[in-house]
Scaffold this motif. Structure first.
Motif, mmCIF file in Angstrom:
data_model
loop_
_atom_site.group_PDB
_atom_site.id
_atom_site.type_symbol
_atom_site.label_atom_id
_atom_site.label_comp_id
_atom_site.label_asym_id
_atom_site.label_seq_id
_atom_site.Cartn_x
_atom_site.Cartn_y
_atom_site.Cartn_z
ATOM 1 N N SER A 94 -20.947 9.994 7.259
ATOM 2 C CA SER A 94 -20.016 10.966 6.715
ATOM 3 C C SER A 94 -18.644 10.894 7.372
ATOM 4 C CB SER A 94 -20.581 12.387 6.863
ATOM 5 O OG SER A 94 -20.827 12.692 8.226
ATOM 6 N N GLY A 95 -18.579 10.428 8.616
ATOM 7 C CA GLY A 95 -17.297 10.352 9.303
ATOM 8 C C GLY A 95 -16.566 9.047 9.127
ATOM 9 N N PHE A 96 -17.167 8.106 8.384
ATOM 10 C CA PHE A 96 -16.601 6.761 8.290
ATOM 11 C C PHE A 96 -15.199 6.758 7.690
ATOM 12 C CE2 PHE A 96 -15.983 2.704 6.070
ATOM 13 C CZ PHE A 96 -16.174 1.815 7.114
ATOM 14 N N GLN A 97 -15.033 7.437 6.546
ATOM 15 C CA GLN A 97 -13.753 7.404 5.860
ATOM 16 C C GLN A 97 -12.652 8.070 6.682
ATOM 17 O OE1 GLN A 97 -13.698 9.275 1.970
ATOM 18 N NE2 GLN A 97 -12.136 7.864 1.249
ATOM 19 N N VAL A 98 -12.982 9.191 7.317
ATOM 20 C CA VAL A 98 -11.996 9.888 8.141
ATOM 21 C C VAL A 98 -11.538 8.993 9.284
ATOM 22 C CG1 VAL A 98 -11.592 11.880 9.626
ATOM 23 C CG2 VAL A 98 -12.966 12.137 7.551
ATOM 24 N N ILE A 99 -12.489 8.353 9.951
ATOM 25 C CA ILE A 99 -12.152 7.491 11.090
ATOM 26 C C ILE A 99 -11.308 6.305 10.644
ATOM 27 C CG2 ILE A 99 -13.120 5.916 12.809
ATOM 28 C CD1 ILE A 99 -15.494 7.842 13.047
ATOM 29 N N GLN A 100 -11.690 5.673 9.529
ATOM 30 C CA GLN A 100 -10.943 4.506 9.055
ATOM 31 C C GLN A 100 -9.526 4.882 8.632
ATOM 32 O OE1 GLN A 100 -12.043 1.417 9.459
ATOM 33 N NE2 GLN A 100 -13.823 2.396 10.404
ATOM 34 N N GLY A 101 -9.364 6.098 8.122
ATOM 35 C CA GLY A 101 -8.017 6.560 7.796
ATOM 36 C C GLY A 101 -7.164 6.688 9.041
ATOM 37 N N LEU A 102 -7.745 7.246 10.109
ATOM 38 C CA LEU A 102 -7.020 7.374 11.368
ATOM 39 C C LEU A 102 -6.730 6.001 11.979
ATOM 40 C CD1 LEU A 102 -8.958 10.399 12.934
ATOM 41 C CD2 LEU A 102 -6.743 10.433 11.772
ATOM 42 N N VAL A 103 -7.666 5.065 11.814
ATOM 43 C CA VAL A 103 -7.444 3.694 12.292
ATOM 44 C C VAL A 103 -6.263 3.059 11.564
ATOM 45 C CG1 VAL A 103 -8.432 1.358 12.335
ATOM 46 C CG2 VAL A 103 -9.811 3.311 13.054
ATOM 47 N N ALA A 104 -6.143 3.329 10.271
ATOM 48 C CA ALA A 104 -5.034 2.782 9.491
ATOM 49 C C ALA A 104 -3.699 3.253 10.056
ATOM 50 C CB ALA A 104 -5.172 3.190 8.031
ATOM 51 N N PHE A 105 -3.592 4.554 10.346
ATOM 52 C CA PHE A 105 -2.354 5.067 10.943
ATOM 53 C C PHE A 105 -2.101 4.413 12.300
ATOM 54 C CE2 PHE A 105 -3.222 8.845 8.171
ATOM 55 C CZ PHE A 105 -2.036 8.807 7.466
ATOM 56 N N SER A 106 -3.162 4.255 13.084
ATOM 57 C CA SER A 106 -3.022 3.648 14.412
ATOM 58 C C SER A 106 -2.563 2.203 14.306
ATOM 59 C CB SER A 106 -4.353 3.729 15.158
ATOM 60 O OG SER A 106 -4.274 3.088 16.422
ATOM 61 N N ASN A 107 -3.099 1.452 13.359
ATOM 62 C CA ASN A 107 -2.719 0.051 13.182
ATOM 63 C C ASN A 107 -1.237 -0.079 12.836
ATOM 64 O OD1 ASN A 107 -5.336 -0.751 13.650
ATOM 65 N ND2 ASN A 107 -5.846 -1.073 11.490
ATOM 66 N N GLY A 108 -0.728 0.888 12.070
ATOM 67 C CA GLY A 108 0.644 0.777 11.590
ATOM 68 C C GLY A 108 1.696 0.985 12.653
ATOM 69 N N GLY A 109 1.407 1.829 13.628
ATOM 70 C CA GLY A 109 2.395 2.075 14.664
ATOM 71 C C GLY A 109 3.683 2.640 14.091
ATOM 72 N N LEU A 110 4.810 2.183 14.611
ATOM 73 C CA LEU A 110 6.109 2.703 14.204
ATOM 74 C C LEU A 110 6.619 2.061 12.923
ATOM 75 C CD1 LEU A 110 8.479 4.575 14.841
ATOM 76 C CD2 LEU A 110 9.471 2.725 16.227
ATOM 77 N N PHE A 111 6.511 0.743 12.823
ATOM 78 C CA PHE A 111 7.101 0.034 11.695
ATOM 79 C C PHE A 111 6.081 -0.566 10.731
ATOM 80 C CE2 PHE A 111 10.287 -0.227 15.121
ATOM 81 C CZ PHE A 111 11.359 0.369 14.467
ATOM 82 N N GLY A 112 4.789 -0.503 11.039
ATOM 83 C CA GLY A 112 3.774 -1.027 10.147
ATOM 84 C C GLY A 112 3.537 -2.514 10.324
ATOM 85 N N VAL A 113 2.444 -2.985 9.750
ATOM 86 C CA VAL A 113 2.085 -4.404 9.854
ATOM 87 C C VAL A 113 2.737 -5.234 8.758
ATOM 88 C CG1 VAL A 113 -0.120 -3.852 10.951
ATOM 89 C CG2 VAL A 113 -0.017 -4.093 8.454
ATOM 90 N N GLY A 114 3.339 -4.571 7.770
ATOM 91 C CA GLY A 114 3.996 -5.303 6.696
ATOM 92 C C GLY A 114 3.262 -5.145 5.380
ATOM 93 N N ILE A 115 4.000 -5.156 4.286
ATOM 94 C CA ILE A 115 3.430 -4.998 2.959
ATOM 95 C C ILE A 115 2.436 -6.120 2.671
ATOM 96 C CG2 ILE A 115 5.413 -6.217 1.968
ATOM 97 C CD1 ILE A 115 3.414 -3.410 0.252
ATOM 98 N N GLY A 116 1.239 -5.752 2.257
ATOM 99 C CA GLY A 116 0.206 -6.719 1.920
ATOM 100 C C GLY A 116 -0.591 -7.224 3.100
ATOM 101 N N LYS A 117 -0.242 -6.814 4.322
ATOM 102 C CA LYS A 117 -0.901 -7.336 5.513
ATOM 103 C C LYS A 117 -1.892 -6.355 6.133
ATOM 104 C CE LYS A 117 3.016 -10.331 6.704
ATOM 105 N NZ LYS A 117 4.013 -10.683 7.744
ATOM 106 N N GLY A 118 -2.070 -5.209 5.521
ATOM 107 C CA GLY A 118 -3.010 -4.242 6.046
ATOM 108 C C GLY A 118 -4.446 -4.718 5.956
#
Length: 374
Positions: A233-257
């Motif tokens: 049940s917590g998988f989607q919430v955690i992965q959403g937070l991981v996405a924000f963490s991966n992006g940092g300040l400027f992001g990894v770039g369009i299409g590179k997520g």
């Protein structure tokens, strides 16, 4: 010294009475959403439809349909809505009830929220939010009742009748949306008193509904502590937070997520804001929030310009019907409230949401035009 182009745009806005930012900002958000959908669905579109551009092109087609809906609503005089708002509301309710009938309503994910027309799916809740905004605005501005009488004989019947089919679907996100919209319209017309009292009671009912259904309880537990069941049940919430963490300040770039690669469910729908955070970083998410804020400021200016009570209420109701889904979606993605499945306006993938969001923009523009002609 202002450029000639700026002066021309200001003169055009003054002549039509329509602030161009009321439609330019949603258009920018829509194009950005389509760009994100291309980025997020290329791998799944290739597997399912044979083309990496299938879902992005489909959303682009819905944008053109939505722009047509905006023009259609813009051309309808407000006198029409003063007279036939109840017909629109009843029609939306009929469509909502049809979703509950086996063989007519489409069941997906344990809920009956869709109607099908050929290969298209349509969620009547999108039409209902528009209908409630128009109809309750008219009712509260034609009724002379005040206080408790107005709340229980005008506002409450619209609320109860509107949310009852949603509870049977079940659609908790839609119920919260309509509840918040109805309370906001009543606050604008009759003040805070009864909505605050009834809102507290409504919160208690929602909490009991959460405890009653297992899947809602799991979502609530995941909201409180997603790491207790990180692979369930917590998988989607955690992965959403991981996405924000991966992006940092400027992001990894369009299409590179990376989260879109089957790590984050609903990456192009409910959780598209998280993927924006991954690919464009804090700067990208801040830009999205800034555009929504700027749109709200311009809508507030239109609200202040409307001297007619019905028109000002209509501007308020339509604006709130756009902003409440934004707050519900962002609240769920940012782990501020439990996730409810409400899409991010103009950006998330979904044809019926995009169509009726643009219909609301058209209605808002029509109000601004008629205000300028008074």
């Amino acid at each position: 010294m202002r450029s000639e182009g700026v002066m021309i745009r200001e003169n055009e806005a003054r002549r039509t009475g329509v602030d161009p930012l009321l439609w330019i900002i949603p258009l920018l958000l829509s194009f950005f959403g389509i760009m994100m959908i291309f980025s997020l669905t290329s791998h799944t579109s290739l597997e399912e439809y044979g083309s990496p551009f299938a879902l992005g092109l489909k959303q682009l087609q819905w944008l053109f349909v939505g722009l047509g809906g905006m023009l259609f609503m813009y051309m309808i005089p407000l006198a029409f809505w003063r007279k036939y708002s109840g017909v629109l509301w009843l029609f939306a309710l009929v469509l909502l009830i049809l979703t509950l009938i086996p063989g007519i309503g489409i069941k997906a994910g344990g809920a009956r929220r869709w109607l099908g027309f050929g290969g298209l799916r349509f969620q009547p809740i999108e039409m209902l939010s528009l209908a409630v905004a128009v109809h309750l605005s008219r009712l509260l501005n034609t009724s002379e009742k005040r206080g408790l009488s107005a709340f229980f004989t005008v506002t409450s019947p619209v609320l109860f009748i509107s949310v009852l089919p949603l509870l049977f679907q079940p659609n908790m996100g839609g119920t919260i949306l309509i509840f918040g919209l109805v309370m906001a319209i009543h606050v604008n017309c009759r003040g805070w008193g009864w909505p605050i009292l009834f809102g507290g009671a409504g919160f208690s009912v929602f909490f009991m509904l959460i405890l009653k259904e297992g899947y809602r309880l799991r979502r609530y537990i995941a909201f409180l502590d997603p790491w207790e069941q990180p692979m369930d049940s917590g998988f989607q919430v955690i992965q959403g937070l991981v996405a924000f963490s991966n992006g940092g300040l400027f992001g990894v770039g369009i299409g590179k997520g990376l989260q879109k690669l089957n790590y984050l469910p609903a990456a192009h729908t409910d959780y598209i804001f998280a993927t924006i955070g991954e690919e464009f970083g804090f700067i990208g998410t801040f830009a999205v929030l800034f555009f929504f804020l700027l749109w709200a400021v311009r809508a507030c200016a239109a609200y202040k310009d409307a001297s007619d009570p019905f028109l000002s209420t209509l501007v308020w109701a339509v604006s709130v019907s756009v902003l409440i889904p934004m707050f519900i979606n962002l609240g769920g993605v940012l782990k501020l409230i439990p996730l409810t499945g409400i899409p991010l306006p103009f950006i998330s993938y979904g044809g019926s949401s995009l169509l009726f969001m643009w219909a609301k923009i058209g209605l808002l523009m029509r109000v601004c035009r008629e205000v300028s002609l008074q």
